[in-house]
Structure formats: C-alpha cells, structure tokens
Design a protein around this motif. Structure first.
Motif, PDB file in Angstrom:
ATOM      1  N   TYR A 122      24.245  23.500  43.463  1.00 43.06           N
ATOM      2  CA  TYR A 122      23.248  24.233  42.682  1.00 43.06           C
ATOM      3  C   TYR A 122      23.018  23.487  41.381  1.00 43.06           C
ATOM      4  O   TYR A 122      23.978  23.126  40.696  1.00 43.06           O
ATOM      5  CB  TYR A 122      23.747  25.666  42.434  1.00 43.06           C
ATOM      6  CG  TYR A 122      22.684  26.605  41.922  1.00 43.06           C
ATOM      7  CD1 TYR A 122      21.507  26.806  42.627  1.00 43.06           C
ATOM      8  CD2 TYR A 122      22.861  27.296  40.715  1.00 43.06           C
ATOM      9  CE1 TYR A 122      20.521  27.653  42.145  1.00 43.06           C
ATOM     10  CE2 TYR A 122      21.882  28.147  40.235  1.00 43.06           C
ATOM     11  CZ  TYR A 122      20.713  28.324  40.957  1.00 43.06           C
ATOM     12  OH  TYR A 122      19.743  29.169  40.477  1.00 43.06           O
ATOM     13  N   THR A 123      21.774  23.262  41.006  1.00 41.62           N
ATOM     14  CA  THR A 123      21.457  22.380  39.875  1.00 41.62           C
ATOM     15  C   THR A 123      21.939  22.913  38.530  1.00 41.62           C
ATOM     16  O   THR A 123      22.147  22.141  37.598  1.00 41.62           O
ATOM     17  CB  THR A 123      19.947  22.035  39.907  1.00 41.62           C
ATOM     18  OG1 THR A 123      19.746  21.069  40.954  1.00 41.62           O
ATOM     19  CG2 THR A 123      19.445  21.459  38.607  1.00 41.62           C
ATOM     20  N   ARG A 124      22.149  24.237  38.405  1.00 43.00           N
ATOM     21  CA  ARG A 124      22.701  24.731  37.125  1.00 43.00           C
ATOM     22  C   ARG A 124      24.055  24.081  36.850  1.00 43.00           C
ATOM     23  O   ARG A 124      24.411  23.845  35.692  1.00 43.00           O
ATOM     24  CB  ARG A 124      22.821  26.256  37.125  1.00 43.00           C
ATOM     25  CG  ARG A 124      23.636  26.778  35.928  1.00 43.00           C
ATOM     26  CD  ARG A 124      23.240  28.159  35.452  1.00 43.00           C
ATOM     27  NE  ARG A 124      23.042  29.123  36.500  1.00 43.00           N
ATOM     28  CZ  ARG A 124      24.024  29.712  37.194  1.00 43.00           C
ATOM     29  NH1 ARG A 124      25.276  29.436  36.945  1.00 43.00           N
ATOM     30  NH2 ARG A 124      23.740  30.585  38.123  1.00 43.00           N
ATOM     31  N   LEU A 125      24.833  23.797  37.894  1.00 44.24           N
ATOM     32  CA  LEU A 125      26.127  23.141  37.695  1.00 44.24           C
ATOM     33  C   LEU A 125      25.979  21.622  37.628  1.00 44.24           C
ATOM     34  O   LEU A 125      26.441  21.002  36.688  1.00 44.24           O
ATOM     35  CB  LEU A 125      27.105  23.547  38.800  1.00 44.24           C
ATOM     36  CG  LEU A 125      27.661  24.930  38.505  1.00 44.24           C
ATOM     37  CD1 LEU A 125      27.499  25.843  39.688  1.00 44.24           C
ATOM     38  CD2 LEU A 125      29.105  24.841  38.078  1.00 44.24           C
ATOM     39  N   GLN A 126      25.358  21.054  38.632  1.00 48.82           N
ATOM     40  CA  GLN A 126      25.206  19.599  38.635  1.00 48.82           C
ATOM     41  C   GLN A 126      24.013  19.199  39.481  1.00 48.82           C
ATOM     42  O   GLN A 126      23.691  19.883  40.463  1.00 48.82           O
ATOM     43  CB  GLN A 126      26.467  18.938  39.209  1.00 48.82           C
ATOM     44  CG  GLN A 126      27.579  18.785  38.189  1.00 48.82           C
ATOM     45  CD  GLN A 126      28.719  17.961  38.770  1.00 48.82           C
ATOM     46  OE1 GLN A 126      29.385  18.385  39.696  1.00 48.82           O
ATOM     47  NE2 GLN A 126      28.925  16.776  38.223  1.00 48.82           N
ATOM     48  N   ASN A 127      23.392  18.090  39.097  1.00 42.03           N
ATOM     49  CA  ASN A 127      22.236  17.564  39.815  1.00 42.03           C
ATOM     50  C   ASN A 127      22.363  16.033  39.823  1.00 42.03           C
ATOM     51  O   ASN A 127      22.739  15.450  38.809  1.00 42.03           O
ATOM     52  CB  ASN A 127      20.964  18.027  39.085  1.00 42.03           C
ATOM     53  CG  ASN A 127      19.719  17.354  39.610  1.00 42.03           C
ATOM     54  OD1 ASN A 127      19.436  16.199  39.286  1.00 42.03           O
ATOM     55  ND2 ASN A 127      18.968  18.067  40.426  1.00 42.03           N
ATOM     56  N   PRO A 128      22.052  15.374  40.926  1.00 40.37           N
ATOM     57  CA  PRO A 128      22.269  13.917  41.010  1.00 40.37           C
ATOM     58  C   PRO A 128      21.483  13.122  39.969  1.00 40.37           C
ATOM     59  O   PRO A 128      22.015  12.150  39.409  1.00 40.37           O
ATOM     60  CB  PRO A 128      21.806  13.558  42.424  1.00 40.37           C
ATOM     61  CG  PRO A 128      21.774  14.840  43.186  1.00 40.37           C
ATOM     62  CD  PRO A 128      21.565  15.938  42.200  1.00 40.37           C
ATOM     63  N   THR A 129      20.231  13.500  39.695  1.00 41.17           N
ATOM     64  CA  THR A 129      19.451  12.758  38.689  1.00 41.17           C
ATOM     65  C   THR A 129      20.122  12.896  37.320  1.00 41.17           C
ATOM     66  O   THR A 129      20.344  11.904  36.616  1.00 41.17           O
ATOM     67  CB  THR A 129      17.997  13.289  38.616  1.00 41.17           C
ATOM     68  OG1 THR A 129      17.447  13.275  39.925  1.00 41.17           O
ATOM     69  CG2 THR A 129      17.151  12.452  37.682  1.00 41.17           C
ATOM     70  N   ASN A 130      20.452  14.128  36.968  1.00 38.42           N
ATOM     71  CA  ASN A 130      21.086  14.365  35.672  1.00 38.42           C
ATOM     72  C   ASN A 130      22.416  13.614  35.566  1.00 38.42           C
ATOM     73  O   ASN A 130      22.736  13.039  34.517  1.00 38.42           O
ATOM     74  CB  ASN A 130      21.345  15.863  35.482  1.00 38.42           C
ATOM     75  CG  ASN A 130      20.060  16.667  35.407  1.00 38.42           C
ATOM     76  OD1 ASN A 130      18.967  16.122  35.527  1.00 38.42           O
ATOM     77  ND2 ASN A 130      20.182  17.961  35.218  1.00 38.42           N
ATOM     78  N   ASP A 131      23.188  13.623  36.653  1.00 39.54           N
ATOM     79  CA  ASP A 131      24.498  12.964  36.616  1.00 39.54           C
ATOM     80  C   ASP A 131      24.387  11.455  36.420  1.00 39.54           C
ATOM     81  O   ASP A 131      25.210  10.852  35.727  1.00 39.54           O
ATOM     82  CB  ASP A 131      25.271  13.260  37.911  1.00 39.54           C
ATOM     83  CG  ASP A 131      25.895  14.651  37.891  1.00 39.54           C
ATOM     84  OD1 ASP A 131      25.705  15.374  36.895  1.00 39.54           O
ATOM     85  OD2 ASP A 131      26.577  15.006  38.875  1.00 39.54           O
TER      86      ASP A 131
END
Ligand SMILES: *Cc1c(COP(=O)(O)O)cnc(C)c1O
Length: 427
Positions: free
Chosen positions: A55-64
């Motif tokens: 779930y993107t609220r926890l983690q997202n590949p682009t953001n990481d």
C-alpha cells in the motif's frame, strides 16, 4: 562515509537501477496498491516475513528509489520521503520524542519549524528550548534536561543565513547522549554533508533546491546509521523495546542501522500518512539529476550579486558567507565544498522598511514570490509577507531585521539579475 562514487554521478544515476529490458528512466508507479497471487503471500508481508509493497501510504517503489538517491547523496544508510519539509521536521523529532519529552533547538530556524516546535508540538506535550546557535557550549548545554531527546538545527538558517558550527553541535549533542538532527535544505548535499561533521540525522525540504523548479512540495529524512540507540536504550524505548503496534518487534534488533527510518516508515507514515505522490517523487528525481550543476550556478551568481550589493552605497548591510568579511566566512570555508553556501543573499537598504518595499516593487526580472531556492530569481520581504503579523520588536526578537530582503538568486545570467537590481535601486 558510505560514498563509493562522486556526488555528481550519484545525482544522475543513484536510486533506480534498471534490470535487463526495463525502462532507463525511473517509472512512476502511480498505484495505491500492489497485486499478489495468493492470500498467503500477502499475509507474509503483513507478518514481516517477506519484504514487498502492498500500500503506497507505507511504501511505493518510485518514492523508495528517490529516497535511496538522497540517502546516497548525504552518505547515509537509509532515507524516506515525506509530503513536505514540515512533515520531515515533525517526523524527525516525533520519531524519538513523545508527550513528556523535551528537545533543544536553535532559534535560527525556518519560521514554519519555529511554529511547529514552539506551538504545535507543545500542544502534544513535547517541550522544547530555543537556544542561540552562536552561544558558547556551556550556555547551550544548560538547556539540556534529563528528558531531552534531541538537538535540532539548520546548516544555513532561513532567512537569517546563520551558518551552523556542525562539529560544535554534534559534540554538545553527543555529550548529552542525544542525536543531532540537521536541516540541510539550503546547503544541499552538493555543498555540505552534515554527517561528515558528526550530525546523526539530516532532513530536507526538497521543495527548495532539490526539486529546484518549484513544481512540488516535499521533504526527506536521512539517517547516518551512526547514533547508538541501544547505548541509551532507556531514552529511546520506542526504538529498542518491542512495539506492540508492530508485531512486538524491537526496531534496533530487527533492523540495525536502519532502525530509525524503518520505525518512521512503519509507524509514523502508517499512522499519520504524509506520503508524497509518486508523481511528485518523479519530478523531484528529475530535479536531483541536475542538482550538482544548478548549485554551482546558484552560488556563482549569488557571489556576484553579493559583491555588487556590497559595493552599492544604497545598501545598508548584507549577509552572505561567500563575502570575506562575513561573520560566517571562515566556517563556510571549513564546512562547505569550495566555501559555497547557497544562492540566497539577505540585505537591507538605507532608509529601512519602506525603501525595501519600494525597491522590491520596482524589480522586473526578479519576481516577488513566497518561495526560495528555485531556478528563477525571486525575492521576499519577511516583515511584509511571511512574518507580517509581527511588530518590529517581535521581528528583531526572531532575529529578522524589519528591512531584511531575502533575495534568492536563480540560475539566469548574473549580469541580467544585477542589471534588474541596479535599475530598481535607481528608480
Ligand atoms: C521551506 C523550508 C522548510 C519547510 O518545508 P516545506 O517543504 O515548505 O514544508 C523547512 N526548512 C527550511 C530550511 C525551509 O527552507
């Protein structure tokens, strides 16, 4: 130091490492969710038996990927992105402070941070003491209490441009067994890596030079991995003892040097949710790809503007650490690559507040904007804008002279910027 390649190469290449046949450019994973084949696999993610996105609220590949780039630029072990610089400042302290705790901060900090620490966090029961960063070590040490959990400061303060003696602050923090958190927004890792001088955590408003094009509000927190939380385990129970909201896991034992960032992600981001959109992270990454080029030009132009202003009889005073007689010149030479600080210059005009306002209205190329540190030259008068509710006396107390003009030098041609200043001073 975790750096293996030059910082310019990290700006361009770090973070996204495509495998065979994958896109060369960091993809935007504009998706809130991630698909799994079996319910069992998804269950393992929640049990932390497997690593993966859900779930993107926890983690997202682009953001990481973008966070990983910023970690490499600062020479840290882990980083996270936040939706704004304000969220980064808040998380950086709230990750290790709770109601009943206290932290020490310099008073020479960004106005938004000043309010966050001095008003809003006090409402949460987290107390703080403001110290003048130019006081001697004993005076700053006197602000520490048994329940003090952190020391906070800015590398170059916005808008007063005070340069922090990072080694002195790291020494004071470590003598009291707390980490030093440094807001490195104005210097950027191109000019200064606070970890090299003993800082433990670095935060950024990526809204400024990192994005650089004034497209996206954002923030980042980076951990050096150097602070020994377990040595002061009684103070940092949130990191060293089992977290009942996270499978009874103790972050320091489970994640070692990545404990602080993992806790901030797994607990604070989960519960407070100040995540940037993947699209904004993508834009930030584009900005980071040219950060090393832009910072050089910002500083070169700011130096020329500062020298011009210094020589103009209508200018009452000027702050820029690139000037040899500036109070922070020697410190800037020591801590900043090539002595370069940032593209922001502050000054006052003879005749005070009203003359400053008139000067700004006469500028043509350099626009009035509530922004700083992007590629276009912009200018702000704190007494009329960001701090307009304050009286002259209150302004001085906050370290801001009523006639202070914050001039953020962009990456246009320096002659054109100076010509615009010159015509506005004459008008
Ligand atoms: C702008 C700024 C912040 C706040 O960041 P936002 O992205 O506007 O929330 C924090 N620290 C410094 C030094 C800043 O200039």
């Amino acid at each position: 130091m975790n750096r293996k390649r030059h910082i310019e190469t990290s700006c361009v290449q770090a973070g996204w490492n495509p495998k065979n046949g994958e896109p060369r450019v960091l993809p935007i994973y504009q998706s809130t969710t991630f698909k799994y084949d079996t319910s069992e696999e998804m269950g393992k993610l929640f049990d932390l038996e497997k690593e993966g996105y859900f779930y993107t609220r926890l983690q997202n590949p682009t953001n990481d990927c973008v966070a990983a780039k910023i970690a490499e630029l600062e020479g840290g072990v882990a980083a996270m992105l936040t939706s704004s610089g304000q969220a980064a400042s808040f998380y950086s302290v709230f990750n290790i402070c709770e109601a009943g705790d206290h932290f020490v901060t310099t008073s020479q900090i960004y106005g938004g941070t000043y309010n966050l620490f001095g008003v809003t966090m006090k409402k949460l029961g987290i107390d703080s003491t403001f110290v003048d960063e130019n006081s001697d070590e004993e005076e700053i040490s006197a602000a520490f209490r048994p329940n003090t959990k952190a020391l906070f400061a800015e590398t170059i303060s916005n808008p007063t441009l005070a340069v922090l003696d990072i080694e002195k602050f790291a020494r004071i923090a470590h003598e009291h067994g707390v980490p030093l958190i440094v807001d490195n927004t104005f210097a950027t890792p191109i000019n200064c890596r606070p970890f090299e001088f003993g800082a433990d955590i670095v935060i950024h408003s990526t809204t400024k030079y990192m994005d650089g094009h004034a497209t996206s509000v954002g923030g980042a927190i980076v951990d050096s991995g150097n602070f020994d939380w377990e040595k002061y385990g009684d103070k940092y129970k949130g990191l060293t003892e089992p977290d009942p909201s996270y499978h009874g896991l103790a972050y320091t034992r489970a994640f070692g040097k990545k404990a602080y960032i993992t806790k901030a992600t797994a607990q604070l981001m989960r519960d407070l949710g100040s995540i940037p959109s993947p699209h904004n992270a993508f834009l930030l990454n584009l900005g980071l790809e040219t950060l090393h080029l832009r910072m050089l030009r910002h500083c070169e132009n700011a130096q020329k503007v500062a020298e011009y202003l210094k020589g103009n009889p209508k200018v009452a005073w000027i702050n820029y650490s690139g000037l040899p007689y500036d109070r922070y010149h020697a410190l800037a030479q020591k801590q900043f690559d090539g002595g370069r600080s940032c593209g922001v210059v502050t000054f006052g005009l003879k005749g005070g507040r009203d003359v400053s306002i008139k000067f700004m209205d006469n500028l043509k190329l350099c626009v009035i904007a509530t922004h700083v540190a992007d590629c276009r030259t912009c200018v702000l008068h704190p007494a009329s804008h960001t701090h307009r509710q304050l009286t002259d006396e209150q302004l001085l107390e906050a370290g801001i002279q009523p006639d202070l003009i914050r001039f953020s030098v962009g990456i246009e041609n320096a002659e054109d910027i100076i010509a615009d200043i010159d015509q506005a001073l004459k008008a």
